[in-house]
Design an enzyme around this catalytic site. Structure first.
Site, PDB file in Angstrom:
ATOM      1  N   ARG A   1       0.844  -1.196   0.000  1.00  0.00           N
ATOM      2  CA  ARG A   1       0.000   0.000   0.000  1.00  0.00           C
ATOM      3  C   ARG A   1       0.878   1.245   0.000  1.00  0.00           C
ATOM      4  O   ARG A   1       1.057   1.905   1.022  1.00  0.00           O
ATOM      5  CB  ARG A   1      -0.946  -0.032   1.188  1.00  0.00           C
ATOM      6  CG  ARG A   1      -2.085  -1.006   0.996  1.00  0.00           C
ATOM      7  CD  ARG A   1      -3.188  -0.810   1.995  1.00  0.00           C
ATOM      8  NE  ARG A   1      -4.432  -1.374   1.519  1.00  0.00           N
ATOM      9  CZ  ARG A   1      -5.576  -1.332   2.196  1.00  0.00           C
ATOM     10  NH1 ARG A   1      -5.618  -0.729   3.366  1.00  0.00           N
ATOM     11  NH2 ARG A   1      -6.671  -1.864   1.693  1.00  0.00           N
TER      12      ARG A   1
ATOM     13  N   GLN B   1      -0.884   2.046  -6.106  1.00  0.00           N
ATOM     14  CA  GLN B   1      -2.338   2.144  -5.961  1.00  0.00           C
ATOM     15  C   GLN B   1      -3.082   1.581  -7.162  1.00  0.00           C
ATOM     16  O   GLN B   1      -4.130   0.947  -7.010  1.00  0.00           O
ATOM     17  CB  GLN B   1      -2.744   3.600  -5.730  1.00  0.00           C
ATOM     18  CG  GLN B   1      -2.433   4.096  -4.330  1.00  0.00           C
ATOM     19  CD  GLN B   1      -2.884   5.532  -4.121  1.00  0.00           C
ATOM     20  OE1 GLN B   1      -3.181   6.246  -5.087  1.00  0.00           O
ATOM     21  NE2 GLN B   1      -2.942   5.964  -2.880  1.00  0.00           N
TER      22      GLN B   1
ATOM     23  N   ASP C   1      -3.457  -2.214  -6.855  1.00  0.00           N
ATOM     24  CA  ASP C   1      -3.986  -2.728  -5.587  1.00  0.00           C
ATOM     25  C   ASP C   1      -5.322  -3.435  -5.785  1.00  0.00           C
ATOM     26  O   ASP C   1      -6.397  -2.842  -5.662  1.00  0.00           O
ATOM     27  CB  ASP C   1      -4.130  -1.566  -4.596  1.00  0.00           C
ATOM     28  CG  ASP C   1      -4.535  -2.019  -3.209  1.00  0.00           C
ATOM     29  OD1 ASP C   1      -4.758  -3.234  -3.009  1.00  0.00           O
ATOM     30  OD2 ASP C   1      -4.647  -1.161  -2.313  1.00  0.00           O
TER      31      ASP C   1
ATOM     32  N   SER D   1      -7.930  -3.649  -2.790  1.00  0.00           N
ATOM     33  CA  SER D   1      -8.788  -2.483  -2.633  1.00  0.00           C
ATOM     34  C   SER D   1      -9.877  -2.438  -3.701  1.00  0.00           C
ATOM     35  O   SER D   1     -11.038  -2.139  -3.405  1.00  0.00           O
ATOM     36  CB  SER D   1      -7.953  -1.203  -2.682  1.00  0.00           C
ATOM     37  OG  SER D   1      -7.128  -1.099  -1.539  1.00  0.00           O
TER      38      SER D   1
ATOM     39  N   TYR E   1      -3.287  -1.126   7.517  1.00  0.00           N
ATOM     40  CA  TYR E   1      -4.290  -2.012   8.097  1.00  0.00           C
ATOM     41  C   TYR E   1      -4.302  -1.872   9.622  1.00  0.00           C
ATOM     42  O   TYR E   1      -3.290  -1.546  10.241  1.00  0.00           O
ATOM     43  CB  TYR E   1      -4.003  -3.476   7.739  1.00  0.00           C
ATOM     44  CG  TYR E   1      -4.103  -3.785   6.271  1.00  0.00           C
ATOM     45  CD1 TYR E   1      -5.327  -4.013   5.667  1.00  0.00           C
ATOM     46  CD2 TYR E   1      -2.946  -3.850   5.479  1.00  0.00           C
ATOM     47  CE1 TYR E   1      -5.415  -4.304   4.307  1.00  0.00           C
ATOM     48  CE2 TYR E   1      -3.028  -4.145   4.124  1.00  0.00           C
ATOM     49  CZ  TYR E   1      -4.277  -4.379   3.550  1.00  0.00           C
ATOM     50  OH  TYR E   1      -4.347  -4.652   2.205  1.00  0.00           O
TER      51      TYR E   1
END
Length: 385
Positions: A126, A131, A134, A137, A233
């Site tokens: 992350r 991004q 990812d 996500s 997280y």
């Protein structure tokens, strides 16, 4: 380089790893895309669309595996048609999929033994530059959305407040536990449907994100510092704090019509937030949707893959929710994959740069070795015992 797109074999899996729009992008980078016949059918992408985009259709998966320099999938390799997909991979090739290596030790050892280089999509770090890769996500967004639809369909009340000739009916109260990607999407979706929404997370830093979506933030005095790991997280709480949280949660939950739980700790069983006794204190007809069901669930009553009624409370334990929206789920995953493949291809050839922080973090097996530190430690502990 030849890149193969495999038709998923897991029952109920409707996604495909690469959609036709990605084929042209990869071809410009010197990648030849091979697609198993029918790979995109469940996601409503036809073979004709792949061919029109420049892909080559291959009806025989054994031929596909044999030709491919790299294989992209969603689900990890499994036994399929009496042959394990890991055994079909050509030695020295690359596999990209969700692997969850710490939970699938035997598979990791098999891949290492066969000299397969494996990039696990659930290990993409992350960081800002990753991004667009990812996939956790992107797929969590779909899960959060679907969770609210499940709850709305199950609840015995309207979500929005309605004023009608037959009287006024007040909006449902929804609590979303966990303000990660899935939780925030669930909050946004429940708000769009008109519910009164509250969010909860052990990380005080997410308060503003919850409130920015029009929800109220419930706050529990955890009494611990450093509640977020470097990946963003939530960290696992101490046993004592977990017990205090459960007691506090019981008093909060009984006031809600719908509870959606999303609390997960990567590579670990899901934390238990809702006890059986808490469920029994809820109002009859209330609904729980447990998005952590695949990791054992946040609720004691959850049965993964099933919907149960406990004390007149409906508890959903859905699995693979992103697959319920296969077209958009596939598009989002495909863009994640395309960006990752673009990183590991140079002048049309594979280039696994181990100095790159994205590749280093997501590479599980390479050149016959297990490189993922947490998985390697588990394997070493097996050997010692």
């Amino acid at each position: 380089m030849k890149l193969a797109v495999i038709r998923e074999s897991v029952p109920g899996e409707r996604r495909v790893a690469l959609v036709p729009e990605a084929v042209g992008i990869l071809r410009k980078k010197g990648v030849e895309v091979l697609v198993e016949t029918g790979a995109g059918a469940a996601s409503h992408y036809s073979d004709a669309e792949y061919e029109a985009a420049g892909a080559r259709l291959v009806p025989d998966p054994d031929v596909l595996y044999r030709e491919a320099d790299a294989v992209v999938k969603i689900q990890r390799p499994l036994l399929n048609s009496n042959k394990h997909e890991a055994d079909r991979l050509r030695e020295g090739s690359v596999l990209v999929s969700f692997l969850q290596p710490t939970l699938n030790i035997e598979l990791v050892k098999k891949l290492a033994d066969r000299n397969i280089s494996t990039l696990s999509m659930d290990l993409i770090p992350r960081i800002s530059r990753a991004q667009a890769m990812d996939a956790l996500s992107s797929q969590a967004t779909l899960a959060g959305y679907q969770a609210v639809l499940i709850a709305a369909e199950s609840l015995h009340k309207f979500f929005p407040m309605l004023t009608t000739a037959a009287g006024t009916y007040f909006a449902a109260k929804v609590l979303v536990i966990g303000a990660g990607v899935a939780g925030l999407q669930a909050i946004a979706t429940a708000r769009r449907l008109g519910a009164v929404v509250f969010g909860y997370d052990v990380r005080p830093a997410v308060r503003e994100q919850v409130q920015s979506l029009g929800a109220k933030f419930l706050e529990f005095n955890v009494g611990e510092a450093n509640l977020e790991d470097k990946g963003g997280y939530a960290k696992e709480l101490s046993a004592d704090t977990q017990k205090r949280q459960q007691v506090w949660m019981a008093d909060q939950i009984k006031e809600f019509d719908v509870v959606i739980t999303t609390a997960l700790i990567p590579g670990r069983p899901a934390p238990k937030l809702i006890t059986r006794e808490t469920v029994e204190r809820m109002r009859p007809g209330s609904v729980i949707v447990d998005l952590a069901a695949e990791a054992g669930g946040n609720c004691d009553v959850t049965v993964p893959g099933e919907t149960v009624s406990h004390n007149n409370i409906i508890v959903h334990g859905p699995l693979n929710l992103p697959s319920a929206t296969p077209m958009h789920a596939s598009q989002m995953y495909s863009r994640n994959i395309t960006n990752l493949i673009s990183l590991i291809v140079k002048d049309g050839n594979l280039n696994l740069d181990l100095a790159d922080e994205v590749i280093k973090a997501s590479l599980v097996t390479h050149q016959g070795k297990v490189l993922h530190e947490a998985t390697a430690k588990l394997i070493a502990s097996e050997v010692r015992s």
